[in-house]
Design a protein around this motif. Sequence first.
Motif, mmCIF file in Angstrom:
data_model
loop_
_atom_site.group_PDB
_atom_site.id
_atom_site.type_symbol
_atom_site.label_atom_id
_atom_site.label_comp_id
_atom_site.label_asym_id
_atom_site.label_seq_id
_atom_site.Cartn_x
_atom_site.Cartn_y
_atom_site.Cartn_z
ATOM 1 N N TYR A 64 -55.396 -5.059 16.831
ATOM 2 C CA TYR A 64 -55.613 -3.762 16.196
ATOM 3 C C TYR A 64 -56.787 -3.874 15.242
ATOM 4 N N VAL A 65 -57.495 -2.756 15.064
ATOM 5 C CA VAL A 65 -58.632 -2.698 14.143
ATOM 6 C C VAL A 65 -58.335 -1.662 13.066
ATOM 7 N N ALA A 66 -58.561 -2.041 11.806
ATOM 8 C CA ALA A 66 -58.416 -1.137 10.662
ATOM 9 C C ALA A 66 -59.673 -1.243 9.817
ATOM 10 N N GLY A 67 -59.697 -0.489 8.737
ATOM 11 C CA GLY A 67 -60.806 -0.588 7.800
ATOM 12 C C GLY A 67 -61.815 0.534 7.918
ATOM 13 N N GLY A 68 -61.656 1.544 7.092
ATOM 14 C CA GLY A 68 -62.653 2.600 7.019
ATOM 15 C C GLY A 68 -62.689 3.552 8.201
ATOM 16 N N LEU A 69 -61.670 3.535 9.040
ATOM 17 C CA LEU A 69 -61.659 4.460 10.175
ATOM 18 C C LEU A 69 -61.258 5.858 9.726
ATOM 19 N N HIS A 70 -61.801 6.865 10.409
ATOM 20 C CA HIS A 70 -61.458 8.261 10.132
ATOM 21 C C HIS A 70 -61.779 9.076 11.382
ATOM 22 N N PRO A 71 -61.420 10.361 11.411
ATOM 23 C CA PRO A 71 -61.628 11.147 12.638
ATOM 24 C C PRO A 71 -63.064 11.188 13.127
ATOM 25 N N ASP A 72 -64.036 11.041 12.221
ATOM 26 C CA ASP A 72 -65.432 11.192 12.630
ATOM 27 C C ASP A 72 -66.109 9.905 13.071
ATOM 28 N N ASN A 73 -65.426 8.751 12.930
ATOM 29 C CA ASN A 73 -66.073 7.524 13.410
ATOM 30 C C ASN A 73 -65.231 6.743 14.416
ATOM 31 N N VAL A 74 -63.966 7.131 14.614
ATOM 32 C CA VAL A 74 -63.134 6.351 15.527
ATOM 33 C C VAL A 74 -63.632 6.452 16.968
ATOM 34 N N GLY A 75 -64.198 7.602 17.335
ATOM 35 C CA GLY A 75 -64.746 7.741 18.678
ATOM 36 C C GLY A 75 -65.903 6.794 18.903
ATOM 37 N N GLU A 76 -66.753 6.635 17.892
ATOM 38 C CA GLU A 76 -67.878 5.709 17.994
ATOM 39 C C GLU A 76 -67.372 4.280 18.182
ATOM 40 N N LEU A 77 -66.357 3.903 17.404
ATOM 41 C CA LEU A 77 -65.782 2.564 17.546
ATOM 42 C C LEU A 77 -65.314 2.325 18.980
ATOM 43 N N LEU A 78 -64.565 3.276 19.514
ATOM 44 C CA LEU A 78 -63.959 3.078 20.832
ATOM 45 C C LEU A 78 -64.958 3.226 21.971
ATOM 46 N N SER A 79 -66.114 3.813 21.690
ATOM 47 C CA SER A 79 -67.148 3.877 22.722
ATOM 48 C C SER A 79 -67.855 2.536 22.889
ATOM 49 N N GLN A 80 -67.724 1.670 21.878
ATOM 50 C CA GLN A 80 -68.430 0.388 21.901
ATOM 51 C C GLN A 80 -67.498 -0.813 22.082
ATOM 52 N N TYR A 81 -66.255 -0.685 21.632
ATOM 53 C CA TYR A 81 -65.342 -1.821 21.641
ATOM 54 C C TYR A 81 -63.991 -1.390 22.204
ATOM 55 N N SER A 82 -63.180 -2.379 22.552
ATOM 56 C CA SER A 82 -61.913 -2.080 23.236
ATOM 57 C C SER A 82 -60.725 -2.752 22.557
ATOM 58 N N PRO A 83 -60.432 -2.383 21.311
ATOM 59 C CA PRO A 83 -59.214 -2.918 20.696
ATOM 60 C C PRO A 83 -57.980 -2.328 21.380
ATOM 61 N N ASP A 84 -56.854 -2.993 21.194
ATOM 62 C CA ASP A 84 -55.601 -2.460 21.742
ATOM 63 C C ASP A 84 -55.063 -1.317 20.892
ATOM 64 N N GLY A 85 -55.423 -1.311 19.612
ATOM 65 C CA GLY A 85 -54.934 -0.259 18.741
ATOM 66 C C GLY A 85 -55.846 -0.062 17.551
ATOM 67 N N VAL A 86 -55.705 1.085 16.907
ATOM 68 C CA VAL A 86 -56.442 1.377 15.671
ATOM 69 C C VAL A 86 -55.437 1.791 14.603
ATOM 70 N N ASP A 87 -55.767 1.454 13.360
ATOM 71 C CA ASP A 87 -54.863 1.645 12.236
ATOM 72 C C ASP A 87 -55.628 2.411 11.163
ATOM 73 N N VAL A 88 -55.055 3.515 10.683
ATOM 74 C CA VAL A 88 -55.742 4.346 9.695
ATOM 75 C C VAL A 88 -54.791 4.721 8.574
ATOM 76 N N SER A 89 -55.330 4.798 7.360
ATOM 77 C CA SER A 89 -54.543 5.273 6.223
ATOM 78 C C SER A 89 -55.372 6.240 5.392
ATOM 79 N N SER A 90 -56.305 5.724 4.571
ATOM 80 C CA SER A 90 -57.076 6.619 3.705
ATOM 81 C C SER A 90 -57.945 7.575 4.506
ATOM 82 N N GLY A 91 -58.313 7.192 5.724
ATOM 83 C CA GLY A 91 -59.174 8.043 6.543
ATOM 84 C C GLY A 91 -58.526 9.318 7.026
ATOM 85 N N VAL A 92 -57.206 9.438 6.842
ATOM 86 C CA VAL A 92 -56.528 10.696 7.186
ATOM 87 C C VAL A 92 -55.870 11.282 5.941
#
Length: 232
Positions: free
Chosen positions: A183-211
Motif C-alpha cells: 500500500y502507498v500513503a503520504g500526501g494522497l488526495h482526490p487530485d493526485n491519486v489518479g496521477e500516482l496510479l497512472s505511473q505505478y501499480s500499488p495494491d492499495g492506497v491509503d488516505v487520511s488528511s487528503g480527504v
Amino acid sequence: MASLQEGTDGDRQVRVKICGLRDAETIRSMNGLPVHEVGFIFAKSRRQISPALASELVAEVHKLRNPEGHAPRTVGVFVNPTIDVLRETLQAAPLDVIQLHGEETPQFCEEVRRTFGTAVWKVFSVTDSDADDSKSSGPDRLEPYRGSVDAFLVDTAGGGTGKTFAWHVIDRYAEAAAGIPLYVAGGLHPDNVGELLSQYSPDGVDVSSGVETDGVKDRTKIKVFAERVQGL
C-alpha cells in the motif's frame, strides 16, 4: 505484485483505505463506495480514538457494503504497542488488521498474528535518502518481515504530514515486497491519486488528511477519492 482482490473482469483492483475515522455519520455515508479498509488511529495523534469509541465505529463499518458486497475491513493503527495494549483494544473493538508504524520487529509481528489471529501490516517511512537510488537501502528493510506480515505500507517520513514522497521509489519497494501486497500513503488526495496510479501499480492506497476539510473528514472528498482510484 500480488493483489488482494480482483474485479469481476479479472483485472487487478486497487484497494482503498480511508484512515483516521472518528464519527459514525461519516462511516455511514461511505455505504456503497469502493472502500476496502477503514482505519482507526490508536497512537498519539489528533485523530486518536479510544477503544470504547472504536467499538461503536467498528460496528458501523460492519453494516457497510462496498460494490463487491463486502463490509470493509477494520484496521487499527499503532506505534510500538505492547501485547497487553493490543489485547485491551481488541477486546473492545474486534479489528481485522493491526497496522504497526514503529520499530516493531518481525518476531513481534509474528507474535501479534499468533496471539490475536489478525492480519498484520508493517509500515515503512520513505526518507529523503531513498530518492537517491545509488544511496538508498530503504527497500532492504522489508526482507526480514517477509513471512511475518500480511502487507507492507510505505508512507512519507513522519506520517500524517500530508506530503508526498519521491514516488519513483515505489517500484523498488514493490520489488522488495516480492508478492506481499504493498500500500502507498503520504500526501494522497482526490487530485493526485489518479496521477500516482497512472505511473505505478500499488495494491492499495491509503488516505487520511487528503480527504479532510479543516481537519474534519469530508464525505464528498472520500467519495471522489474512492471513485477516482477505480476510474469512475
